[in-house]
Design an enzyme around this catalytic site. Structure first.
Site, mmCIF file in Angstrom:
data_model
loop_
_atom_site.group_PDB
_atom_site.id
_atom_site.type_symbol
_atom_site.label_atom_id
_atom_site.label_comp_id
_atom_site.label_asym_id
_atom_site.label_seq_id
_atom_site.Cartn_x
_atom_site.Cartn_y
_atom_site.Cartn_z
ATOM 1 N N TYR A 240 -11.369 -1.798 -4.901
ATOM 2 C CA TYR A 240 -11.087 -2.929 -4.009
ATOM 3 C C TYR A 240 -11.936 -2.820 -2.743
ATOM 4 O O TYR A 240 -12.627 -3.773 -2.357
ATOM 5 C CB TYR A 240 -9.592 -2.956 -3.662
ATOM 6 C CG TYR A 240 -9.246 -3.891 -2.520
ATOM 7 C CD1 TYR A 240 -9.235 -5.266 -2.700
ATOM 8 C CD2 TYR A 240 -8.935 -3.387 -1.252
ATOM 9 C CE1 TYR A 240 -8.925 -6.122 -1.646
ATOM 10 C CE2 TYR A 240 -8.622 -4.236 -0.199
ATOM 11 C CZ TYR A 240 -8.619 -5.600 -0.402
ATOM 12 O OH TYR A 240 -8.324 -6.434 0.646
ATOM 13 N N GLY B 247 -2.508 -18.146 -0.185
ATOM 14 C CA GLY B 247 -2.316 -16.719 0.118
ATOM 15 C C GLY B 247 -1.625 -16.573 1.469
ATOM 16 O O GLY B 247 -1.355 -17.573 2.151
HETATM 17 N N1 LIG Z 1 -3.039 -8.094 2.511
HETATM 18 C C1 LIG Z 1 -3.570 -7.124 3.257
HETATM 19 O O1 LIG Z 1 -2.881 -6.165 3.638
HETATM 20 C C2 LIG Z 1 -5.011 -7.200 3.683
HETATM 21 C C3 LIG Z 1 -5.532 -6.146 4.429
HETATM 22 C C4 LIG Z 1 -6.866 -6.214 4.842
HETATM 23 C C5 LIG Z 1 -7.656 -7.297 4.500
HETATM 24 N N2 LIG Z 1 -7.125 -8.302 3.744
HETATM 25 C C6 LIG Z 1 -7.999 -9.428 3.407
HETATM 26 O O2 LIG Z 1 -7.489 -10.587 4.032
HETATM 27 C C7 LIG Z 1 -7.773 -11.740 3.225
HETATM 28 C C8 LIG Z 1 -6.501 -12.525 2.975
HETATM 29 O O3 LIG Z 1 -5.578 -11.671 2.311
HETATM 30 P P1 LIG Z 1 -4.067 -12.100 2.000
HETATM 31 O O4 LIG Z 1 -3.196 -10.981 2.421
HETATM 32 O O5 LIG Z 1 -3.811 -13.467 2.516
HETATM 33 O O6 LIG Z 1 -4.154 -12.086 0.415
HETATM 34 P P2 LIG Z 1 -3.184 -12.761 -0.654
HETATM 35 O O7 LIG Z 1 -1.904 -13.158 -0.017
HETATM 36 O O8 LIG Z 1 -3.188 -11.854 -1.832
HETATM 37 O O9 LIG Z 1 -3.983 -14.092 -0.988
HETATM 38 C C9 LIG Z 1 -5.174 -14.069 -1.698
HETATM 39 C C10 LIG Z 1 -5.345 -15.446 -2.273
HETATM 40 O O10 LIG Z 1 -6.521 -15.438 -3.060
HETATM 41 C C11 LIG Z 1 -6.261 -16.225 -4.184
HETATM 42 N N3 LIG Z 1 -7.137 -15.933 -5.294
HETATM 43 C C12 LIG Z 1 -7.165 -14.844 -6.089
HETATM 44 N N4 LIG Z 1 -8.069 -15.033 -7.077
HETATM 45 C C13 LIG Z 1 -8.609 -16.252 -6.864
HETATM 46 C C14 LIG Z 1 -9.588 -17.012 -7.534
HETATM 47 N N5 LIG Z 1 -10.193 -16.588 -8.643
HETATM 48 N N6 LIG Z 1 -9.886 -18.232 -7.048
HETATM 49 C C15 LIG Z 1 -9.259 -18.731 -5.973
HETATM 50 N N7 LIG Z 1 -8.320 -18.058 -5.297
HETATM 51 C C16 LIG Z 1 -8.011 -16.828 -5.745
HETATM 52 C C17 LIG Z 1 -4.830 -15.934 -4.542
HETATM 53 O O11 LIG Z 1 -4.324 -16.970 -5.309
HETATM 54 P P3 LIG Z 1 -3.391 -16.657 -6.586
HETATM 55 O O12 LIG Z 1 -2.207 -15.891 -6.027
HETATM 56 O O13 LIG Z 1 -3.101 -18.002 -7.096
HETATM 57 O O14 LIG Z 1 -4.235 -15.802 -7.472
HETATM 58 C C18 LIG Z 1 -4.185 -15.868 -3.176
HETATM 59 O O15 LIG Z 1 -3.720 -17.132 -2.789
HETATM 60 C C19 LIG Z 1 -8.448 -11.207 1.966
HETATM 61 O O16 LIG Z 1 -9.846 -11.288 2.127
HETATM 62 C C20 LIG Z 1 -8.034 -9.745 1.920
HETATM 63 O O17 LIG Z 1 -8.997 -8.948 1.245
HETATM 64 C C21 LIG Z 1 -5.819 -8.285 3.338
#
Ligand SMILES: NC(=O)c1ccc[n+]([C@@H]2O[C@H](COP(=O)([O-])OP(=O)(O)OC[C@H]3O[C@@H](n4cnc5c(N)ncnc54)[C@H](OP(=O)(O)O)[C@@H]3O)[C@@H](O)[C@H]2O)c1
Length: 298
Positions: free
Chosen positions: A128, A10
């Protein structure tokens, strides 16, 4: 020291692979990893991974992050964002390991114009947000040593992000309308990963520092102002745009309906983290300028 990283591909997980490396032996997994189960949808498999690897620190960067899709896939969102962190917390407690987990400003209702503090009342607007809140609560209730880092508006230079989308649209289209009544601070995955490595070291040295913290870049903007900033940098770098920064039209959230409701106020007050860990978080423009420099060089 042994560290287990979940969600290695991610935005944040990818950067954590880099920033955690100097701390010790890192086992980095994703949902399709073979030797160890890294699938958060497989709760017994996940527990077995923690038991077999026996890490000192578990860093969970995996999450169900499809905010709109979660409205119609709530069971899966809860399993990955709440049930899986609960399993990680139980296993961390058993091992006396530290669990590091990320959450979001979407746990708040998003009203007002003041940055949210860690102690403010939560009231998520979306499935979410509610599923992420349930994950936080399960970890806190477990009694394991933990760090929960709530962040907002995450981007990374790798792959597509809001900035690359704006750059593409401004070259392809004749006009561009972007939401101007949602406020937050774009936060780089690099910054999140670097700060995570720092705070892990501090919490291992002083476990009293564990708990929940807000972690985001400082300053604030709206999506519209963010888009204009991106296009200004692109113009300065000599990119030919059909839509110039001044032409970006400001619209309200109601003009862009989505399945999930989004908070208007995503500002996070990060003073608790900065003080506890003696850190100074940079303005959002610092990271975005750097990310754009990398994109615009290509
Ligand atoms: N993005 C934002 O704007 C944002 C804002 C606030 C908080 N956050 C939090 O920050 C954290 C990191 O977010 P990010 O932006 O890095 O998210 P991201 O780029 O969407 O990455 C999430 C990762 O989780 C993996 N994932 C999904 N389902 C899974 C499963 N069943 N088993 C194992 N891995 C799984 C995905 O893999 P696949 O792609 O292979 O499914 C992806 O690699 C998360 O906790 C998110 O809630 C994000």
């Amino acid at each position: 020291m042994k560290l287990l990283l979940l969600g290695k591909n991610g935005q944040v997980g990818w950067e954590l692979q880099r920033s955690l490396a100097p701390l010790g032996e890192v086992l980095a997994l994703d949902s399709s990893s073979q030797a160890y189960c890294g699938d958060l949808n497989d709760l017994p498999g996940l527990a077995a991974t923690v038991q077999r690897f026996a890490p000192d620190v578990i860093v969970n960067a995996a999450a169900y992050t499809a905010v709109d899709k979660a409205e119609s896939e709530s069971q899966l969102a809860y399993r990955i964002n709440a049930d899986a962190p609960a399993v990680l917390a139980q296993e961390a407690l058993r091992l006396k390991a530290l669990l590091v987990h990320y959450s979001t400003d979407y746990v708040f209702a998003g009203l007002g114009d003041q940055p949210w503090q860690e102690t403010d009342p939560v009231a998520p607007l979306s499935v979410y947000g509610a599923s992420k809140l349930a994950g936080e609560q399960a970890i806190a209730a477990s009694g394991c040593a933990h760090l929960i880092l709530r962040t907002s508006w995450v981007y990374s230079a790798r792959g597509n992000n809001f900035a690359t989308t704006m750059l593409r649209l401004a070259r392809e289209r004749e006009s561009l309308a972007v939401i101007d009544d949602q406020f937050g601070a774009p936060t780089g995955a690099e910054l999140l990963a670097d700060v995570t490595a720092h705070v892990i070291r501090s919490v291992l040295a002083d476990p009293q520092l564990g708990g929940i913290y807000h972690l985001a870049a400082t300053g604030e903007t709206t999506w519209c102002r963010y888009a204009r900033f991106v296009l200004e940098q692109a113009e300065r770098a000599g990119m030919n745009l059909k839509v110039t920064p001044a032409m970006v039209e400001a619209i309200g959230t109601e003009a862009y309906p989505t399945p999930a409701r989004r908070p208007g106020n995503s500002r996070l007050d990060t003073r608790k983290l900065q003080k506890a860990f003696a850190l100074s978080l940079p303005d959002w423009k610092v990271g975005v300028t750097r990310m754009l420099a990398e994109i615009l060089e290509k």
